[in-house]
Design a protein around this motif. Structure first.
Motif, PDB file in Angstrom:
ATOM      1  N   GLU A  51      38.219  44.980  28.611  1.00 36.53           N
ATOM      2  CA  GLU A  51      37.836  43.571  28.585  1.00 36.53           C
ATOM      3  C   GLU A  51      36.788  43.198  29.636  1.00 36.53           C
ATOM      4  N   ALA A  52      37.008  43.579  30.883  1.00 36.73           N
ATOM      5  CA  ALA A  52      36.123  43.140  31.965  1.00 36.73           C
ATOM      6  C   ALA A  52      34.939  44.073  32.183  1.00 36.73           C
ATOM      7  N   TRP A  53      35.163  45.382  32.018  1.00 36.87           N
ATOM      8  CA  TRP A  53      34.122  46.347  32.355  1.00 36.87           C
ATOM      9  C   TRP A  53      32.843  46.164  31.526  1.00 36.87           C
ATOM     10  N   GLN A  79      27.115  44.566  31.662  1.00 40.10           N
ATOM     11  CA  GLN A  79      26.006  43.754  31.157  1.00 40.10           C
ATOM     12  C   GLN A  79      25.267  43.075  32.302  1.00 40.10           C
ATOM     13  N   GLN A  80      26.015  42.583  33.265  1.00 42.57           N
ATOM     14  CA  GLN A  80      25.434  41.876  34.400  1.00 42.57           C
ATOM     15  C   GLN A  80      24.840  42.829  35.431  1.00 42.57           C
ATOM     16  N   ARG A  81      25.451  44.009  35.547  1.00 49.57           N
ATOM     17  CA  ARG A  81      25.044  44.963  36.584  1.00 49.57           C
ATOM     18  C   ARG A  81      25.117  46.373  35.998  1.00 49.57           C
ATOM     19  N   PRO A  82      24.107  46.822  35.269  1.00 53.94           N
ATOM     20  CA  PRO A  82      24.172  48.102  34.541  1.00 53.94           C
ATOM     21  C   PRO A  82      24.426  49.314  35.422  1.00 53.94           C
ATOM     22  N   LEU A 140      33.632  56.385  29.530  1.00 52.81           N
ATOM     23  CA  LEU A 140      32.893  55.124  29.514  1.00 52.81           C
ATOM     24  C   LEU A 140      31.749  55.189  30.519  1.00 52.81           C
ATOM     25  N   PRO A 141      30.642  54.508  30.243  1.00 52.70           N
ATOM     26  CA  PRO A 141      29.503  54.516  31.178  1.00 52.70           C
ATOM     27  C   PRO A 141      29.903  53.998  32.560  1.00 52.70           C
ATOM     28  N   GLY A 142      29.659  54.804  33.579  1.00 52.35           N
ATOM     29  CA  GLY A 142      29.901  54.393  34.952  1.00 52.35           C
ATOM     30  C   GLY A 142      31.300  54.617  35.461  1.00 52.35           C
ATOM     31  N   VAL A 143      32.231  55.056  34.596  1.00 55.34           N
ATOM     32  CA  VAL A 143      33.631  55.208  35.000  1.00 55.34           C
ATOM     33  C   VAL A 143      33.927  56.671  35.329  1.00 55.34           C
ATOM     34  N   GLN A 192      37.887  37.349  36.841  1.00 50.96           N
ATOM     35  CA  GLN A 192      37.710  38.680  37.433  1.00 50.96           C
ATOM     36  C   GLN A 192      36.236  39.034  37.550  1.00 50.96           C
ATOM     37  N   VAL A 193      35.498  38.854  36.475  1.00 56.00           N
ATOM     38  CA  VAL A 193      34.076  39.192  36.475  1.00 56.00           C
ATOM     39  C   VAL A 193      33.324  38.355  37.499  1.00 56.00           C
ATOM     40  N   GLY A 194      33.600  37.060  37.534  1.00 59.35           N
ATOM     41  CA  GLY A 194      32.925  36.183  38.485  1.00 59.35           C
ATOM     42  C   GLY A 194      33.227  36.553  39.922  1.00 59.35           C
ATOM     43  N   ALA A 195      34.509  36.838  40.205  1.00 61.12           N
ATOM     44  CA  ALA A 195      34.901  37.169  41.583  1.00 61.12           C
ATOM     45  C   ALA A 195      34.268  38.476  42.027  1.00 61.12           C
ATOM     46  N   ILE A 196      34.279  39.474  41.168  1.00 61.76           N
ATOM     47  CA  ILE A 196      33.704  40.776  41.526  1.00 61.76           C
ATOM     48  C   ILE A 196      32.213  40.658  41.782  1.00 61.76           C
TER      49      ILE A 196
END
Length: 404
Positions: free
Chosen positions: A243-245, A250-253, A274-277, A347-351
């Protein structure tokens, strides 16, 4: 005092949640000059061999070697009975005989039990003061699992939760004092209305071991730490990556996520595609992985008691973004010492705020560590434990006088 100490997992080496709390109690009691005999289980030859290291922190110890197939069989055998299957999993005839031998051969000033699943070994004892440290109220965990498992598994978890709830209430009445890890768990214990004396003392963290270094970190790295054979951790990371990843990427590739923890299931290992994981599996030391990250995420939906991973990240000077249910087990203020975010959008906003604002990250890092030093130091927690033990001894003496 001569203290018989029972716990459900052998508390050495103290490298996982179920071992850290009892180990620190044993070390403290032995350090104060009490004679402590530890009784517990080992589930492998490696665990049995490593457990010998407890010798430096107690006067004697008993290790009952058990094997997983037999313990699972004991669980299954209790399915149709009112006894929780969990108690079957932590039962050993060898350990029961060892405990009875110690009770018969020595005079004990105190029996201390950590975890309700091993209270069965001494529930019948009435001539020695007894403390039962529930730690977490396991029944509530099983009942919560029922909300996440498909039918008919959900029914099985619900049934186990109800059986454990009845057992917890019954056991509470057979001990002089019962304790929990957090105020929230203590309130749950209080709400059982068993009439038992109750209290709580928090988990601590070794702030010298979990200490910041030079402050260098990767602004594009997140971390999650926890045993990956543990369902709440699995559910948490699968949901976060689903959900969040994608929204974060998208915001930070260039963003990366390290899932750090032993025994990842096949489903967790698949997240590494998954990309980046990255899924690390077991590592010799989690500290470099956490220190190098811009933030540690812990958006757990199922969390009882204290999440040691949160305390350790705070002690390391790494900001934590977590859920309200997980934050409830930490003596810290949301927004001041850590960030609480429940929805995906939160979560996305806080991170992203932590990643984009170095000053805010530093503020959270410093405030989080300071809070650990003042509110989650083992020394302070053990002071509370000493007071609880004194209360137990006093209650026992008064009850004996009343019966005389």
């Amino acid at each position: 005092m001569n203290i018989l100490y029972l716990c459900h997992r052998f508390p050495y080496p103290p490298k996982r949640g179920g071992k850290i709390r009892p180990f620190n109690m044993i070390r403290h009691l032995h350090g104060r000059g009490h004679r402590v005999t530890v009784c517990s289980l080992a589930r492998s030859q490696e665990e049995f061999e490593q457990a010998q290291g407890i010798a430096a922190y107690c006067d004697a110890f008993e290790i009952a070697r058990v094997r997983e197939p037999a313990q699972w069989a004991r669980m299954v055998a209790r399915l149709p009975s009112p006894t929780p299957s969990s108690m079957g999993y932590f039962y050993s005839a060898d350990l029961a005989r060892a405990v009875q031998r110690h009770l018969a051969q020595q005079r004990w000033d105190l029996i201390f039990v950590h975890c309700s699943s091993v209270a069965q070994y001494v529930q019948h004892v009435t001539d020695v003061p007894k403390v039962l440290d529930f730690g977490d109220m396991d029944s509530q965990k099983w009942l919560e699992y029922a909300n996440y498992k498909p039918f008919p598994l959900s029914l099985g978890y619900w049934y186990e939760g109800r059986k454990m709830l009845a057992a917890e209430k019954r056991l509470a009445r057979r001990f002089d004092v019962c304790t929990a890890t957090t105020r929230a768990e203590w309130q749950t214990l209080q709400d059982y209305a068993t009439g038992a004396a109750t209290d709580w003392f928090p988990n601590g963290v070794d702030a010298e071991y979990f200490a910041p270094t030079d402050g260098a970190y990767d602004v594009n790295m997140l971390s999650f730490v926890g045993r990956m054979d543990y369902y709440p951790n699995q559910e948490c990371m699968q949901r976060f990556c689903r959900e969040a990843w994608p929204l974060l990427k998208q915001q930070r590739p260039v963003l990366k996520l390290a899932i750090v923890g032993a025994d990842p299931s096949p489903a967790i290992r698949a997240l590494g595609e998954l990309p980046g994981v990255t899924v690390t599996g077991s590592v010799p030391d989690v500290r470099p992985h956490v220190r190098s990250s811009a933030a540690m995420v812990a958006p757990l939906a199922i969390a009882r008691g204290t999440q040691n991973k949160i305390l350790e990240a705070m002690a390391l000077g790494v900001p934590v973004v977590t859920s309200s249910i997980a934050a409830g087990g930490v003596d810290a203020e949301a927004g001041r010492h850590l960030i609480v975010a429940d929805s995906v959008e939160q979560q996305v906003g806080a991170i992203l705020r932590v990643l984009d604002d170095a000053g805010e990250r530093m503020r959270l890092a410093q405030a989080g560590r300071a809070r650990v030093l003042t509110h989650h130091a083992w020394a302070r927690s053990m002071q509370r434990l000493d007071g609880i033990i004194d209360d137990c001894l006093g209650r026992f003496d008064r009850s004996r006088l009343a019966l005389a």
